[in-house]
Design a protein around this motif. Structure first.
Motif, short mmCIF file in Angstrom:
data_model
loop_
_atom_site.label_atom_id
_atom_site.label_comp_id
_atom_site.label_asym_id
_atom_site.label_seq_id
_atom_site.Cartn_x
_atom_site.Cartn_y
_atom_site.Cartn_z
N ARG A 169 33.04 33.11 37.29
CA ARG A 169 32.81 34.46 37.80
C ARG A 169 32.92 35.50 36.69
O ARG A 169 32.13 36.41 36.58
CB ARG A 169 33.86 34.79 38.88
CG ARG A 169 33.35 34.65 40.29
CD ARG A 169 34.40 35.16 41.22
NE ARG A 169 34.38 36.62 41.25
CZ ARG A 169 34.16 37.30 42.37
NH1 ARG A 169 33.97 36.67 43.50
NH2 ARG A 169 34.15 38.62 42.35
N ARG A 170 33.98 35.32 35.89
CA ARG A 170 34.21 36.30 34.81
C ARG A 170 33.10 36.26 33.77
O ARG A 170 32.68 37.29 33.27
CB ARG A 170 35.56 36.01 34.13
CG ARG A 170 36.75 36.47 34.95
CD ARG A 170 36.91 37.96 34.80
NE ARG A 170 36.91 38.58 36.10
CZ ARG A 170 37.38 39.80 36.36
NH1 ARG A 170 37.89 40.53 35.39
NH2 ARG A 170 37.33 40.29 37.56
N LEU A 210 30.20 37.98 35.13
CA LEU A 210 30.44 39.42 35.12
C LEU A 210 30.29 39.97 33.71
O LEU A 210 29.71 41.04 33.50
CB LEU A 210 31.85 39.67 35.63
CG LEU A 210 32.06 40.98 36.37
CD1 LEU A 210 31.22 41.04 37.61
CD2 LEU A 210 33.53 41.14 36.71
N THR A 255 27.72 42.75 32.38
CA THR A 255 28.15 43.97 31.69
C THR A 255 27.41 44.14 30.37
O THR A 255 26.97 45.23 30.04
CB THR A 255 29.66 43.90 31.40
OG1 THR A 255 30.28 43.25 32.48
CG2 THR A 255 30.22 45.27 31.21
N LEU A 291 34.60 45.16 25.15
CA LEU A 291 34.31 44.30 26.31
C LEU A 291 34.81 42.88 26.06
O LEU A 291 35.39 42.26 26.95
CB LEU A 291 32.80 44.29 26.58
CG LEU A 291 32.22 45.63 27.04
CD1 LEU A 291 30.73 45.51 27.24
CD2 LEU A 291 32.90 46.10 28.31
N ASN A 316 38.55 42.71 26.41
CA ASN A 316 38.94 42.78 27.81
C ASN A 316 38.67 41.47 28.54
O ASN A 316 39.47 41.03 29.37
CB ASN A 316 38.19 43.91 28.50
CG ASN A 316 38.91 45.22 28.34
OD1 ASN A 316 40.00 45.38 28.86
ND2 ASN A 316 38.34 46.11 27.56
N ASP A 337 37.95 39.85 46.82
CA ASP A 337 36.94 40.85 47.18
C ASP A 337 35.56 40.56 46.60
O ASP A 337 35.30 39.50 46.10
CB ASP A 337 37.39 42.26 46.77
CG ASP A 337 37.80 42.34 45.33
OD1 ASP A 337 38.86 42.92 45.05
OD2 ASP A 337 37.08 41.81 44.48
#
Lengths: 299, 341, 539
Positions: free
Chosen positions: B7-8, B11, B15, B317, B320, B341
């Motif tokens: 998932r990360r 993502l 980004t 990024l 992070n 979520d």
């Protein structure tokens, strides 16, 4: 709690904000910071009355005058004059408009826009909300100064650009914190009760949830304000912010460096004012935050 | 963990994609010729038409974007408008200088900030705690550019403990390879490495200190409140009841738990660190990305500006992303919360 | 203790070799803190003082040089020269056994010859020359000084003799040849670059005959030079010369105090007295033929109106500038020519500070309520203006008095010049440093129509009548007649005021006490060829 007036015995719970204010008021340091900030704001508003001279008036015969307490200083220029013979005290007083007034305006605009979007996002569910959350998380990790620099590069350095840049940069912070706050409150029982009573969504948001998240917004306001002040000053310092002859503190500081070896005092007052202003705002925010936590622990 | 990582990564890619769209559109928003902003090739140059063709300038915006990405990934970030040099290799060297300051600053912040925060927490409400707290709140409010100048006045001019600006005395002929001065000295084959190192460290300590100061104070406050919260937890109480020594409790139980909320905010602190580095680089003439970026705005050198923005944004990024993964790997409960979520 | 630490660090590294101490390294070199990046490594391409300082006297030689003290021309790469055909032909006899730099990118196989002279001049003379358009194709000095039109052809007589044939008699020819711009490049190097397909390196990886050879340039950081071991005047005493690029004047000053810089460019005027007290630092000041001026871009309304320009000239308080900007270290300018020029006449009338008169003139010109305009000011120091930005702020306040709202615009130096050459400015605060002693050098490069075309005329003011008179003046050989003509020209220009002269500043340079031999010729950049570091500070 009893109210003083009225015949009947009434019990009225103080608003969350008031309760926090009482908690906050018990701390002498926060009170000091509060009054200090009030004095600075007052000085800013009364600058035309308080300032002995116009900030742009050049006394070309008395340049680089040290402060009045220095043997070479003169009483009519309490904090001395700068390289063009302008009164530093007057400049700092008027400069508060740029370094505190404009950040305040930018913060309030950002707060209004950010809170609106944040509240909407907090009330909505599903893909909409989760996309926004992740997107915001990303935007928040990019330093606001970097974004501001990009905006300055597009529009060129001026007061307008700086205001646009700072406002835009602050909005995500408000969205983020308001959304989180609304999200947390939404799951609480009193909100569910209101919903079961059949209140409309907007009523719940405005009358039920909002009073309980004001404190979060206030803390966020102080945080955003100190960011705005420092960013505007940093842009000014880099020569990319408010342009001369505006007596913005960061710009004044950058200017004073040209003669800091000979006249170190000219970098003293603008720097000190920035420091004191930001410090009192930070103390205010910090203690408000602590008071809120205290309230939450009590309830 | 696998699902979470996937998932990360997804993502993270989205980004990066958004970032690329943002920087791509910036080329159109900056004043002047779009192609010049993108590639540094001006209409006066012979290569202008070839460049326009290569970047599909008369085709659709989607083709242009495709070409933009192709050039970007190829390492062709255009030419500087002022020096006509390719942007990318220079940027990599500047990145080295910036990352050096970043790592040293972060190290200093952690090495000083964490023990200070723990100490303050353990002395809660004592005078030491109050002193540390108020000091950290004050330093947190100092405008970094003012502090840097005061530091130069004191340490470089009055005390002569440090030079005023720069990475190393310019007479040391160190070839710039990575941009990081310590690594470059190590890679060079000069006969006077030792004194070069001493000189580089003399130049390095002051900017590092200034860069680290604000993240350090933030760290102190975060660690302090995290430790205080942790001390209230039941498993710490249980450990104490079992009669473990204070030291064991602190090192084995309190600290690992306290790290979690601090790690959660690591992104914010890193962003503060980067902000400071940009300003400090300008003040200390540090040949890094921050000073190049600010200079490029003055020079209206958009290819360099673009490169700097992309580089810094990607760095942030990536950091992070890495912190997220470490966070989730170390504290499994985080994965569920985020997965919900 | 430190030594032990050093030894320990050293031992832990493989191949550390003999320990060279910090002092040795410092002793071997010299650090000059300059104010900006050179735009190119060939002064033919650029008239900026920053470029000239960084390149001309260090990397190159000229055919002849000018000795300002004795006011004579002295031999350079030409050891002898003579005038033929009543001044229409000049013959230069070249020095033999002069070698070009031996660098990693070029190994010369032959010494300097007439072919190199031909190449160096043909490059900018002949539009068809293969190198003419390389790196911009602009040769501002040669175009503006009229050298391009003056030289008809260049003839090689033998490998060590070369003839310049002129189109007409011109008294300023030798003076122009002695400037920092007329440098000699290597034809052999150019040929090698053509074969490699990288002709643009000619001006980026330079090869010359000068006292120093190029090692490395890193924009915004440094330029590194090494002594030319086979320099024809003897190897320089300084082995490593580094230009540390430090645009901030305050930082240059601080770095001089801490010893990070040995010599600095443009020290801040107001700190000079402070520096004079300091026993480790020496400040030199010298007269310099320069002029700071305020140029009006006459291509843009309302600056095309003479009345408006005259009003602006009356509106600003120049005497106040001498006090606040120059701290009294400059002379208020009355006319265009500086007082150091032989054609200078003290009776030139200036524009006294008179806001009332300015308002009247504005009203006549049709601007009773003023207008808005921009003042362009460079962010770095120049010889003629120590702080143009501050001067602009001073003017901003003065102009506000007559109802004009001025905005200050500044860019990094090279960008600033490029944009100004494109005529994007309303008005600009710049100046001029003479390249030679001829009064023509103060007028033609600044205000002629030819200079408008080359972009060097910041006023874009083109007056054929003015050009005609200049041409007439240069063909005169009688000094007195020339002086009279220049006076007429100056009166005309001052009436038109395409630019308002502000001041002539002294030229400053500051260095550590233990550095000697840094030369600042009045008509040129800075020279490090004879610089050296003394081991013991003289008392």
């Amino acid at each position: 709690m009893k109210t003083k007036h009225g015949i009947y015995y009434q019990f009225k719970a103080p608003s969350p904000l008031l309760m926090i204010w009482r908690e906050f008021h018990a701390n002498p340091i926060s009170v000091a910071a509060y009054y200090l900030l009030a004095v600075i704001v007052l000085a800013m508003l009364l600058a035309p009355i308080l300032a002995p001279y116009s900030p742009e008036w050049q006394f070309t015969d008395v340049i680089y005058l040290p402060p009045a307490w220095h043997p070479e200083g003169e009483m009519r220029f309490v904090f001395g004059t700068d390289d063009l013979g302008r009164d530093i005290l007057s400049r700092v007083l008027y400069g508060a408009w740029y370094s505190l007034g404009y950040p305040l305006i930018a913060t309030f605009i950002a707060a209004f826009i950010g809170t609106t979007i944040g509240a909407w996002a907090g009330m909505s569910r599903g893909v909409q909300s989760s996309t926004l959350t992740h997107f915001l998380d990303v935007v928040l990790t990019i330093p606001s100064l970097l974004l501001a620099l990009v905006i300055v590069a597009i529009f060129g350095p001026s007061l307008h650009t700086v205001m646009i840049a700072i406002t835009l940069v602050l909005i995500p912070q408000f969205i983020h914190s308001v959304q989180n706050a609304v999200y947390t409150q939404r799951a609480k029982e009193y909100v569910i009760a209101a919903r079961l009573n059949g209140c409309s969504r907007s009523y719940i948001l405005r009358r039920v949830i909002f009073p309980n998240i004001t404190s979060v917004i206030v803390v966020q306001l102080t945080f955003a304000l100190s960011t705005a002040i420092l960013d505007i000053a940093a842009l000014g310092f880099l020569g990319l912010g408010v342009q001369s002859p505006a007596p913005e503190w960061g710009t004044m500081l950058a200017r004073s460096l040209d003669h800091m070896y000979l006249n170190p005092w000219s970098m003293l007052l603008p720097g000190l004012m920035l420091f004191v202003t930001v410090l009192s705002i930070n103390i205010l925010g910090d203690n408000l935050h602590r008071a809120i936590q205290q309230q939450e622990r009590l309830s | 963990m696998f699902r979470f990582s996937l998932r990360r990564i997804l993502l993270f890619s989205i980004t990066l994609w958004l970032l690329s769209i943002f920087t791509f559109s910036l080329n159109y928003w900056y004043p002047g010729n779009t192609l010049t902003n993108m590639s540094g090739v001006t209409p006066a140059m012979d290569t202008y038409h070839d460049e326009a063709n290569a970047r599909a300038m008369d085709s659709t915006i989607f083709r242009q974007y495709g070409q933009y990405i192709a050039h970007l990934t190829r390492g062709d970030w255009g030419l500087s408008l002022t020096s006509q040099e390719p942007v990318f290799p220079r940027l990599m060297q500047q990145l080295g200088a910036t990352v050096e300051l970043m790592i040293l600053g972060a190290l200093l912040a952690v090495l000083v900030g964490v023990p200070l925060g723990v100490y303050a927490a353990l002395q809660q409400r004592q005078w030491q705690d109050r002193l540390i707290l108020s000091l950290s709140l004050s330093t947190y409010s100092i405008p970094v550019f003012w502090f840097a100048q005061l530091a130069i006045l004191l340490f470089a001019i009055q005390l002569d403990w440090s030079p005023v600006t720069g990475q190393i005395h310019p007479l040391y002929a160190i070839d710039t390879q990575t941009g990081s001065i310590l690594v470059d000295i190590w890679l060079s084959d000069i006969p006077y490495r030792a004194s070069a190192w001493v000189n580089a460290l003399k130049h390095l300590w002051l900017p590092t200190l200034v860069v680290a100061l604000i993240p350090l104070t933030m760290l102190v406050r975060m660690i302090r409140s995290a430790v205080l919260d942790t001390l209230q937890l039941n498993h710490i109480k249980a450990a104490r009841v079992r009669g473990l020594s204070d030291r064991t409790i602190l090192v084995k139980h309190v600290l690992p738990t306290s790290i979690q909320p601090v790690l959660r905010e690591a992104g914010l602190q890193f962003s503060v660190l980067v902000t400071n580095i940009m300003i400090v680089e300008v003040i200390f003439n540090w040949p890094g990305i921050g000073s190049a970026l600010v200079k490029s705005i003055f020079e209206r050198d958009y290819p360099v500006l673009q490169g700097g923005v992309i580089c810094l944004a990607m760095l942030i990024l990536a950091v992070n992303f890495a912190v997220d993964l470490i966070h989730a790997w170390r504290f499994p409960q985080v994965r569920d919360v985020i997965d919900e979520d | 203790m430190t030594r032990w630490l050093l030894a320990a660090v050293c031992l832990s590294l493989a191949g550390c070799g003999p320990l060279k101490t910090h002092e040795q390294i410092i002793h071997d070199g010299l650090v000059y803190c300059s104010e900006g990046n050179p735009e190119s490594f060939n002064p033919q391409l650029d008239t900026s003082g920053t470029t000239v300082d960084a390149t001309s006297a260090q990397l190159y030689n000229r055919l002849i040089d000018y000795d300002a003290e004795q006011q004579i021309f002295v031999p350079g790469l030409a050891h002898r020269w003579e005038t033929l055909d009543q001044g229409q032909r000049y013959r230069f006899h070249l020095r033999q056994q002069v070698n070009f730099h031996h660098t990693p990118w070029f190994s010369p196989t032959r010494p300097f010859q007439a072919e190199d002279v031909l190449f160096s001049f043909q490059r900018w003379l002949d539009p068809q020359h293969p190198y003419h358009t390389i790196n911009g194709g602009q040769y501002p000095f040669f175009r503006a000084s009229g050298l391009m039109q003056l030289i008809a052809r260049i003839e090689i007589i033998d490998p060590w003799t070369v003839d310049f044939v002129l189109t007409r008699i011109d008294s300023s020819f030798l003076a122009n040849l002695a400037t920092d711009f007329a440098v000699i490049l290597s034809a052999e190097y150019a040929q090698q670059l053509t074969e490699q397909g990288t002709p643009e390196l000619l001006d980026r990886q330079p090869v010359g005959t000068g006292p120093f050879q190029f090692i490395e340039f890193r924009k915004d950081s440094f330029i590194r030079y090494a002594a030319n071991p086979s320099y024809w005047q003897g190897k320089p005493a300084v082995n490593h010369l580094v230009y540390a690029i430090t645009p901030n004047a305050n930082k240059r000053m601080l770095k001089l105090l801490t010893g990070e810089c040995d010599v600095i460019a443009y020290p801040l005027v107001q700190e000079l007295e402070q520096l004079d007290d300091n026993t480790t630092i020496k400040v030199t000041r010298s007269a310099s033929p320069n002029r700071a001026f305020w140029a009006f871009n006459t291509a843009r309304p309302p600056f095309d109106q003479t009345l408006v320009r005259q009003a602006l000239a009356h509106a600003i308080n120049r005497p106040a500038m001498i006090q606040t900007i120059y701290h009294g270290q400059a002379q208020l300018a009355a006319g265009i020519l500086p007082s150091t020029s032989w054609a200078y006449q003290a009776n030139a009338t200036g524009y006294p500070y008179d806001p009332q008169r300015a308002k009247e003139l504005l009203k006549q010109a049709g601007f009773p309520n003023g207008f808005t305009m921009s003042i362009w000011a460079p962010a770095i120091q120049r010889v003629y203006n120590p702080n143009a930005l501050r001067m602009a702020e001073l003017m901003q306040a003065d102009l506000a008095q007559v109802g004009i709202e001025a905005q200050i615009i500044s860019y990094e130096w090279n960008t600033f010049r490029q944009r100004m050459a494109r005529g994007e400015h309303d008005t600009a605060l710049i100046g001029w440093v003479a390249d030679n002693a001829d009064p023509d050098n103060f007028l033609r490069p600044l205000l002629s129509c030819e200079a408008v075309r080359s972009g060097a005329n910041r006023t874009n003011w083109c007056d054929p009548d003015f050009d005609q008179q200049l041409l007439a003046a240069i063909q005169l050989t009688d000094k007195e007649q020339r002086q009279q003509l220049y006076q007429r020209i100056e009166t005309h220009v001052m009436h038109q005021v395409p630019l308002l002269p502000i001041a002539s500043s002294l030229r400053f340079e500051a260095h550590r006490q233990n550095i000697t031999g840094v030369e600042l010729p009045p008509y040129g950049g800075i020279r490090f060829g004879n610089a050296r570091r003394l081991t013991h500070v003289p008392l």
